[in-house]
Write a protein that holds these residues in place. Structure first.
Motif, PDB file in Angstrom:
ATOM      1  N   GLU A 124       0.503  -1.246   0.030  1.00 50.68           N
ATOM      2  CA  GLU A 124       0.140  -0.005  -0.259  1.00 50.68           C
ATOM      3  C   GLU A 124       0.483   1.271   0.100  1.00 50.68           C
ATOM      4  N   PHE A 125       1.674   1.310   1.085  1.00 52.02           N
ATOM      5  CA  PHE A 125       2.787   2.361   0.857  1.00 52.02           C
ATOM      6  C   PHE A 125       4.205   2.788  -0.732  1.00 52.02           C
ATOM      7  N   GLN A 126       3.954   3.779  -0.872  1.00 52.57           N
ATOM      8  CA  GLN A 126       5.646   4.077  -1.348  1.00 52.57           C
ATOM      9  C   GLN A 126       6.852   3.903  -0.397  1.00 52.57           C
ATOM     10  N   ILE A 127       6.591   4.320   0.760  1.00 53.34           N
ATOM     11  CA  ILE A 127       7.110   4.731   1.686  1.00 53.34           C
ATOM     12  C   ILE A 127       6.894   3.756   3.238  1.00 53.34           C
ATOM     13  N   VAL A 128       8.023   3.149   3.464  1.00 51.00           N
ATOM     14  CA  VAL A 128       6.960   2.704   5.592  1.00 51.00           C
ATOM     15  C   VAL A 128       8.781   2.914   6.284  1.00 51.00           C
ATOM     16  N   SER A 129       8.660   3.283   7.356  1.00 44.84           N
ATOM     17  CA  SER A 129       9.758   4.009   7.652  1.00 44.84           C
ATOM     18  C   SER A 129       9.256   4.052   9.535  1.00 44.84           C
ATOM     19  N   VAL A 130      10.564   4.189  10.138  1.00 40.63           N
ATOM     20  CA  VAL A 130      10.531   3.944  11.117  1.00 40.63           C
ATOM     21  C   VAL A 130      11.512   4.084  11.843  1.00 40.63           C
ATOM     22  N   CYS A 150       3.739  -4.206   3.859  1.00 39.38           N
ATOM     23  CA  CYS A 150       2.813  -3.176   3.631  1.00 39.38           C
ATOM     24  C   CYS A 150       3.531  -2.439   2.762  1.00 39.38           C
ATOM     25  N   CYS A 151       5.233  -2.081   2.487  1.00 42.15           N
ATOM     26  CA  CYS A 151       5.575  -1.419   1.498  1.00 42.15           C
ATOM     27  C   CYS A 151       4.806  -1.395  -0.566  1.00 42.15           C
ATOM     28  N   LYS A 152       4.894  -0.888  -1.522  1.00 41.11           N
ATOM     29  CA  LYS A 152       4.837  -0.931  -2.549  1.00 41.11           C
ATOM     30  C   LYS A 152       5.532  -1.559  -3.156  1.00 41.11           C
ATOM     31  N   PRO A 153       5.288  -2.437  -4.182  1.00 43.98           N
ATOM     32  CA  PRO A 153       6.448  -2.936  -4.854  1.00 43.98           C
ATOM     33  C   PRO A 153       6.601  -1.348  -5.396  1.00 43.98           C
ATOM     34  N   GLY A 154       8.882  -1.568  -5.225  1.00 38.37           N
ATOM     35  CA  GLY A 154       8.807  -0.683  -6.065  1.00 38.37           C
ATOM     36  C   GLY A 154       9.721   0.868  -4.477  1.00 38.37           C
ATOM     37  N   GLY A 155       8.505   0.798  -3.866  1.00 38.72           N
ATOM     38  CA  GLY A 155       8.839   1.378  -3.002  1.00 38.72           C
ATOM     39  C   GLY A 155      10.293   1.331  -2.021  1.00 38.72           C
ATOM     40  N   LYS A 156      10.751   2.244  -0.724  1.00 43.15           N
ATOM     41  CA  LYS A 156      11.564   1.665  -0.272  1.00 43.15           C
ATOM     42  C   LYS A 156      10.943   1.826   1.642  1.00 43.15           C
ATOM     43  N   GLY A 221      13.449  -9.521   2.545  1.00 41.75           N
ATOM     44  CA  GLY A 221      12.722 -10.046   0.825  1.00 41.75           C
ATOM     45  C   GLY A 221      12.828  -8.492   0.448  1.00 41.75           C
ATOM     46  N   LEU A 222      13.926  -7.001   1.547  1.00 40.83           N
ATOM     47  CA  LEU A 222      14.604  -6.196   0.558  1.00 40.83           C
ATOM     48  C   LEU A 222      15.872  -6.319  -0.666  1.00 40.83           C
ATOM     49  N   LYS A 223      15.914  -5.685  -1.683  1.00 37.88           N
ATOM     50  CA  LYS A 223      17.423  -5.603  -1.831  1.00 37.88           C
ATOM     51  C   LYS A 223      17.980  -4.050  -2.169  1.00 37.88           C
ATOM     52  N   ASN A 224      18.731  -3.941  -2.373  1.00 35.05           N
ATOM     53  CA  ASN A 224      19.787  -2.701  -2.013  1.00 35.05           C
ATOM     54  C   ASN A 224      20.037  -1.795  -1.248  1.00 35.05           C
ATOM     55  N   VAL A 225      19.987  -2.987   0.012  1.00 28.47           N
ATOM     56  CA  VAL A 225      19.787  -2.315   0.739  1.00 28.47           C
ATOM     57  C   VAL A 225      21.346  -1.356   1.052  1.00 28.47           C
ATOM     58  N   ARG A 226      21.368  -0.078   2.604  1.00 26.49           N
ATOM     59  CA  ARG A 226      22.464   0.098   2.139  1.00 26.49           C
ATOM     60  C   ARG A 226      22.131   1.070   3.531  1.00 26.49           C
ATOM     61  N   THR A 236      22.352   5.662  12.378  1.00 28.54           N
ATOM     62  CA  THR A 236      22.031   5.433  10.966  1.00 28.54           C
ATOM     63  C   THR A 236      20.805   4.723  10.622  1.00 28.54           C
ATOM     64  N   LEU A 237      21.091   5.380   9.492  1.00 31.04           N
ATOM     65  CA  LEU A 237      19.960   5.371   8.414  1.00 31.04           C
ATOM     66  C   LEU A 237      20.301   4.413   7.381  1.00 31.04           C
ATOM     67  N   TYR A 238      18.982   3.513   7.437  1.00 28.24           N
ATOM     68  CA  TYR A 238      19.379   1.990   7.133  1.00 28.24           C
ATOM     69  C   TYR A 238      18.059   2.279   5.946  1.00 28.24           C
ATOM     70  N   VAL A 239      18.506   2.116   4.581  1.00 29.53           N
ATOM     71  CA  VAL A 239      17.335   2.255   3.195  1.00 29.53           C
ATOM     72  C   VAL A 239      17.458   0.636   2.266  1.00 29.53           C
ATOM     73  N   GLY A 240      16.111   0.857   2.671  1.00 31.26           N
ATOM     74  CA  GLY A 240      15.929  -0.811   0.866  1.00 31.26           C
ATOM     75  C   GLY A 240      14.691  -0.603   0.851  1.00 31.26           C
ATOM     76  N   GLU A 241      14.532  -1.215  -0.669  1.00 26.36           N
ATOM     77  CA  GLU A 241      13.702  -1.593  -1.881  1.00 26.36           C
ATOM     78  C   GLU A 241      13.381  -2.512  -1.758  1.00 26.36           C
ATOM     79  N   LYS A 242      11.180  -2.074  -1.836  1.00 26.48           N
ATOM     80  CA  LYS A 242      11.149  -3.753  -2.264  1.00 26.48           C
ATOM     81  C   LYS A 242      10.960  -4.119  -3.758  1.00 26.48           C
ATOM     82  N   PRO A 243      11.486  -5.500  -4.032  1.00 21.04           N
ATOM     83  CA  PRO A 243      11.085  -5.849  -5.462  1.00 21.04           C
ATOM     84  C   PRO A 243       9.848  -6.039  -6.321  1.00 21.04           C
TER      85      PRO A 243
END
Length: 243
Positions: A124-130, A150-156, A221-226, A236-243
């Motif tokens: 549902e969501f383009q960004i899911v954060s905590v 809850c994150c949309k495919p292509g979301g972060k 299930g996230l990719k390109n996690v940095r 520290t900020l961690y960011v991953g993408e949902k395929p």
């Protein structure tokens, strides 16, 4: 900051009660004890993970009093719906008041919900954060799985969390401050019987950091996690993408 896992009780009932007790002065103490640097960390987060116009709503879990949700609302120029979820009703009440004061209450929906079992739809969501809340979730893997669901495919998925600096002298100074100064200031000002500001350094010291949390996010299930250390690695900020 060495502790044993047995010293940290992260049961939902204990954490909910603890944060309910400190809710009235939670924002004040966070800004005081971080010397307002926590505002900068959120500012960096919403610029690193930029909302996309017409990209869909944003979800902030373990939202507390809604600071990161409000920061995303500002970054989106008030043009996107935002859901701010937390399992502590006292925190949500304060977040609603704060949101109402700045006129964003019609855009930010405060929802009572446990991050391990979010009452929200899939994809549902383009960004899911905590922000500074994942370490309080009893089952980290379950929390990350729910955020990813809850994150949309292509979301972060974005996780902003305290970390222990890796290099001296900051590592030593940080450890001394967290062990000796922060709990005493917190308890004097809060008079909190649940020892929330003793729990804080314990929870930070034992929580997954850097590559370890990156691997857990990938396992969810996230990719390109940095990850992006800030202020000498205090956060520290961690960011991953949902395929």
């Amino acid at each position: 900051m060495t502790t044993t896992a047995a010293t940290i009780d992260k049961s939902s009932s204990r954490v909910r009660r603890m944060f309910g007790e400190i809710a009235p002065r939670y924002d004040f103490l966070n800004h005081l004890l971080s010397m307002n640097v926590d505002r900068y960390w959120r500012w960096r987060t919403v610029r690193k993970v930029k909302p996309v116009a017409n990209g869909g709503p944003i979800l902030d879990v373990c939202t507390g009093t809604g600071d990161l949700a409000i920061a995303f609302d500002k970054a989106a120029h008030g043009k996107l719906p935002i859901v701010a979820a937390d399992f502590c009703p006292e925190m949500l009440e304060l977040g609603e008041v704060k949101s109402r004061r700045r006129g964003s209450d019609h855009r930010i929906d405060f929802v009572e919900g446990d991050t391990e079992n979010l009452p929200l739809p899939d994809n549902e969501f383009q960004i899911v954060s905590v922000a500074f809340g994942l370490r309080n979730v009893a089952d980290t893997d379950r929390g990350l799985a729910e955020m990813t669901r809850c994150c949309k495919p292509g979301g972060k998925v974005a996780v902003l969390e305290f970390t222990t600096p890796r290099y001296q002298p900051m590592k030593g100074l940080y450890g001394w401050y967290f062990r000796n100064v922060l709990p005493r200031i917190g308890q004097v000002l809060m008079r909190n019987n649940s020892a929330a500001y003793e729990y804080l350094p314990e929870s930070v010291g034992k929580f997954l950091q850097y590559e370890e949390l990156t691997e857990r996010m990938e396992a969810a299930g996230l990719k390109n996690v940095r990850f992006y250390p800030m202020t000498f690695g205090i956060a520290t900020l961690y960011v991953g993408e949902k395929p």
